[in-house]
Design an enzyme around this catalytic site. Sequence first.
Site, PDB file in Angstrom:
ATOM      1  N   ASN A  62       0.869  -1.181   0.000  1.00 22.42           N
ATOM      2  CA  ASN A  62       0.000   0.000   0.000  1.00 22.42           C
ATOM      3  C   ASN A  62       0.905   1.230   0.000  1.00 22.42           C
ATOM      4  O   ASN A  62       1.511   1.549   1.020  1.00 22.42           O
ATOM      5  CB  ASN A  62      -0.903  -0.037   1.236  1.00 22.42           C
ATOM      6  CG  ASN A  62      -1.740   1.227   1.372  1.00 22.42           C
ATOM      7  OD1 ASN A  62      -1.761   2.078   0.481  1.00 22.42           O
ATOM      8  ND2 ASN A  62      -2.425   1.350   2.510  1.00 22.42           N
ATOM      9  N   TRP A  63       0.979   1.882  -1.151  1.00 22.26           N
ATOM     10  CA  TRP A  63       1.908   3.015  -1.278  1.00 22.26           C
ATOM     11  C   TRP A  63       1.341   4.311  -0.688  1.00 22.26           C
ATOM     12  O   TRP A  63       2.026   5.334  -0.693  1.00 22.26           O
ATOM     13  CB  TRP A  63       2.269   3.220  -2.761  1.00 22.26           C
ATOM     14  CG  TRP A  63       3.149   2.139  -3.306  1.00 22.26           C
ATOM     15  CD1 TRP A  63       3.599   1.029  -2.650  1.00 22.26           C
ATOM     16  CD2 TRP A  63       3.701   2.055  -4.634  1.00 22.26           C
ATOM     17  NE1 TRP A  63       4.386   0.269  -3.473  1.00 22.26           N
ATOM     18  CE2 TRP A  63       4.466   0.876  -4.693  1.00 22.26           C
ATOM     19  CE3 TRP A  63       3.610   2.867  -5.766  1.00 22.26           C
ATOM     20  CZ2 TRP A  63       5.145   0.489  -5.858  1.00 22.26           C
ATOM     21  CZ3 TRP A  63       4.277   2.487  -6.922  1.00 22.26           C
ATOM     22  CH2 TRP A  63       5.042   1.306  -6.961  1.00 22.26           C
ATOM     23  N   LYS A  64       0.082   4.273  -0.266  1.00 19.81           N
ATOM     24  CA  LYS A  64      -0.553   5.458   0.349  1.00 19.81           C
ATOM     25  C   LYS A  64      -0.357   6.674  -0.556  1.00 19.81           C
ATOM     26  O   LYS A  64      -0.370   6.545  -1.775  1.00 19.81           O
ATOM     27  CB  LYS A  64      -0.022   5.642   1.774  1.00 19.81           C
ATOM     28  CG  LYS A  64      -0.169   4.349   2.596  1.00 19.81           C
ATOM     29  CD  LYS A  64       0.024   4.503   4.068  1.00 19.81           C
ATOM     30  CE  LYS A  64      -0.163   3.149   4.752  1.00 19.81           C
ATOM     31  NZ  LYS A  64      -0.074   3.209   6.194  1.00 19.81           N
ATOM     32  N   HIS A 118      -9.472   0.951   4.886  1.00 17.20           N
ATOM     33  CA  HIS A 118      -8.202   1.215   5.570  1.00 17.20           C
ATOM     34  C   HIS A 118      -8.439   2.161   6.752  1.00 17.20           C
ATOM     35  O   HIS A 118      -9.238   3.086   6.669  1.00 17.20           O
ATOM     36  CB  HIS A 118      -7.180   1.817   4.606  1.00 17.20           C
ATOM     37  CG  HIS A 118      -5.794   1.795   5.174  1.00 17.20           C
ATOM     38  ND1 HIS A 118      -5.362   2.723   6.088  1.00 17.20           N
ATOM     39  CD2 HIS A 118      -4.774   0.923   5.001  1.00 17.20           C
ATOM     40  CE1 HIS A 118      -4.121   2.418   6.442  1.00 17.20           C
ATOM     41  NE2 HIS A 118      -3.743   1.337   5.802  1.00 17.20           N
ATOM     42  N   GLU A 166      -6.801   4.560   7.866  1.00 17.46           N
ATOM     43  CA  GLU A 166      -6.569   5.994   7.614  1.00 17.46           C
ATOM     44  C   GLU A 166      -7.795   6.637   6.973  1.00 17.46           C
ATOM     45  O   GLU A 166      -8.070   7.817   7.204  1.00 17.46           O
ATOM     46  CB  GLU A 166      -5.303   6.159   6.751  1.00 17.46           C
ATOM     47  CG  GLU A 166      -4.054   5.889   7.585  1.00 17.46           C
ATOM     48  CD  GLU A 166      -2.851   5.368   6.822  1.00 17.46           C
ATOM     49  OE1 GLU A 166      -2.848   5.411   5.582  1.00 17.46           O
ATOM     50  OE2 GLU A 166      -1.910   4.889   7.492  1.00 17.46           O
ATOM     51  N   GLU A 200      -5.060  -5.083  10.543  1.00 14.85           N
ATOM     52  CA  GLU A 200      -4.084  -4.010  10.724  1.00 14.85           C
ATOM     53  C   GLU A 200      -4.388  -3.260  12.019  1.00 14.85           C
ATOM     54  O   GLU A 200      -5.213  -2.327  12.015  1.00 14.85           O
ATOM     55  CB  GLU A 200      -4.141  -3.021   9.551  1.00 14.85           C
ATOM     56  CG  GLU A 200      -3.814  -3.626   8.211  1.00 14.85           C
ATOM     57  CD  GLU A 200      -3.266  -2.593   7.233  1.00 14.85           C
ATOM     58  OE1 GLU A 200      -2.183  -2.838   6.700  1.00 14.85           O
ATOM     59  OE2 GLU A 200      -3.907  -1.538   7.039  1.00 14.85           O
ATOM     60  N   GLY A 241       2.607   2.421  10.804  1.00  8.76           N
ATOM     61  CA  GLY A 241       3.517   3.554  10.678  1.00  8.76           C
ATOM     62  C   GLY A 241       4.251   3.912  11.955  1.00  8.76           C
ATOM     63  O   GLY A 241       4.861   4.978  12.051  1.00  8.76           O
ATOM     64  N   SER A 275       3.632  -1.962  10.277  1.00  5.36           N
ATOM     65  CA  SER A 275       5.085  -1.959  10.490  1.00  5.36           C
ATOM     66  C   SER A 275       5.749  -3.275  10.073  1.00  5.36           C
ATOM     67  O   SER A 275       6.717  -3.715  10.688  1.00  5.36           O
ATOM     68  CB  SER A 275       5.427  -1.614  11.951  1.00  5.36           C
ATOM     69  OG  SER A 275       5.006  -0.296  12.257  1.00  5.36           O
ATOM     70  N   GLY A 281       3.018  -1.226   4.293  1.00  4.57           N
ATOM     71  CA  GLY A 281       2.952   0.203   4.013  1.00  4.57           C
ATOM     72  C   GLY A 281       4.312   0.762   3.661  1.00  4.57           C
ATOM     73  O   GLY A 281       4.816   0.586   2.543  1.00  4.57           O
ATOM     74  N   GLY A 282       4.951   1.427   4.629  1.00  2.42           N
ATOM     75  CA  GLY A 282       6.215   2.121   4.374  1.00  2.42           C
ATOM     76  C   GLY A 282       7.265   1.267   3.687  1.00  2.42           C
ATOM     77  O   GLY A 282       7.934   1.725   2.748  1.00  2.42           O
TER      78      GLY A 282
HETATM   79  P1  13P Z   1       3.101   0.507   7.685  1.00  7.19           P
HETATM   80  O1  13P Z   1       3.629  -0.777   7.125  1.00  7.19           O
HETATM   81  O2  13P Z   1       3.815   1.715   7.177  1.00  7.19           O
HETATM   82  O3  13P Z   1       2.995   0.454   9.171  1.00  7.19           O
HETATM   83  O4  13P Z   1       1.608   0.659   7.117  1.00  7.19           O
HETATM   84  C1  13P Z   1       0.761  -0.423   7.185  1.00  7.19           C
HETATM   85  C2  13P Z   1      -0.466  -0.115   6.407  1.00  7.19           C
HETATM   86  O5  13P Z   1      -1.227   0.760   6.756  1.00  7.19           O
HETATM   87  C3  13P Z   1      -0.709  -0.906   5.189  1.00  7.19           C
HETATM   88  O6  13P Z   1      -1.994  -0.691   4.695  1.00  7.19           O
END
Ligand code: 13P
Length: 285
Positions: free
Chosen positions: A13-15, A105, A107, A183, A189, A229, A250-251
């Site tokens: 997930n590149w957000k 998600h 967020e 999640e 994050g 994470s 994510g990251g």
């Molecule tokens: P991180 O891996 O950056 O914690 O993000 C997880 C995420 O929200 C994937 O959708």
Amino acid sequence: MIHPMRPVIVAGNWKMHTTPAEAGDLARTIGARTRVDGVTRVLCPPFVCLAAVGAAVSGPEVAAPDGTGIAVGAQDVHHELAGAYTGSTSAAMLAGLATWTIVGHSERRRDDCETDEQIGRKLLAARSAGLRVILCVGEQLADRDAGRAVSVVDRQVRGCLAAADPGALGADADGPRLTIAYEPVWAIGTGRNARGADAAEMAGAIRAALASLGFANAGEDIPILYGGSVSSANIDEFMTEPSIDGALVGGASLKPDEMAGIVARAGLTAQGRAAGLASRRKRRP
Ligand code: 13P
């Protein structure tokens, strides 16, 4: 009867990162470095980068030795099929650009006040366009500290799937129609991942909810990913749990080195499952 093997999935997930030009380059690099048999790879860039990523992963240079390519996923989809929704993107618009989409998600639950009911409608809209769905669920830190983590996630699963037909959400020949990503919000994050055992406990609770909603095989057909994470250093903690089928990253999904490590480790699990299935088949009278 041998239970059909759930796929091993690594989704990135590149957000809100990358421009279209950057996304194409990144997808090409990640694709070339994650050519591992048995792992379903899904890259979920921002909407405006879907076409660039699709073009970047269309060639043989990103395919695994078994021929599996990379799937492209969106990060969200609108719950209506069309209408006066400025700035939004419908499932029909995504078809052709993506074959997967994330919904729910945390967020978006936080920033766009998305409800379980609305996320359930997104899921149905996505399915109506043939998109494979990754449904995200997960508790806040206060919920976990208060011992409510399982009941919160149970409520999310039931709320998001209340209007869905379980019989229409099993896998087809090309993959799962529904995948659930656990999640925990406090792990996203923050660099503070959940423990494998906690993720496995939650996978059990999610499958129990699916079973009581009428999903076949007590929910055992639905892949469950862990997200929060995830890195190449901790992916094994999750991949060694038989109830966890991969990761929503994510990251670390923006870093080719990290993705190479994560997919390589996930590949070991995929190969182990395939070997287990083959030996179970052999033992059959
Ligand atoms: P991180 O891996 O950056 O914690 O993000 C997880 C995420 O929200 C994937 O959708």
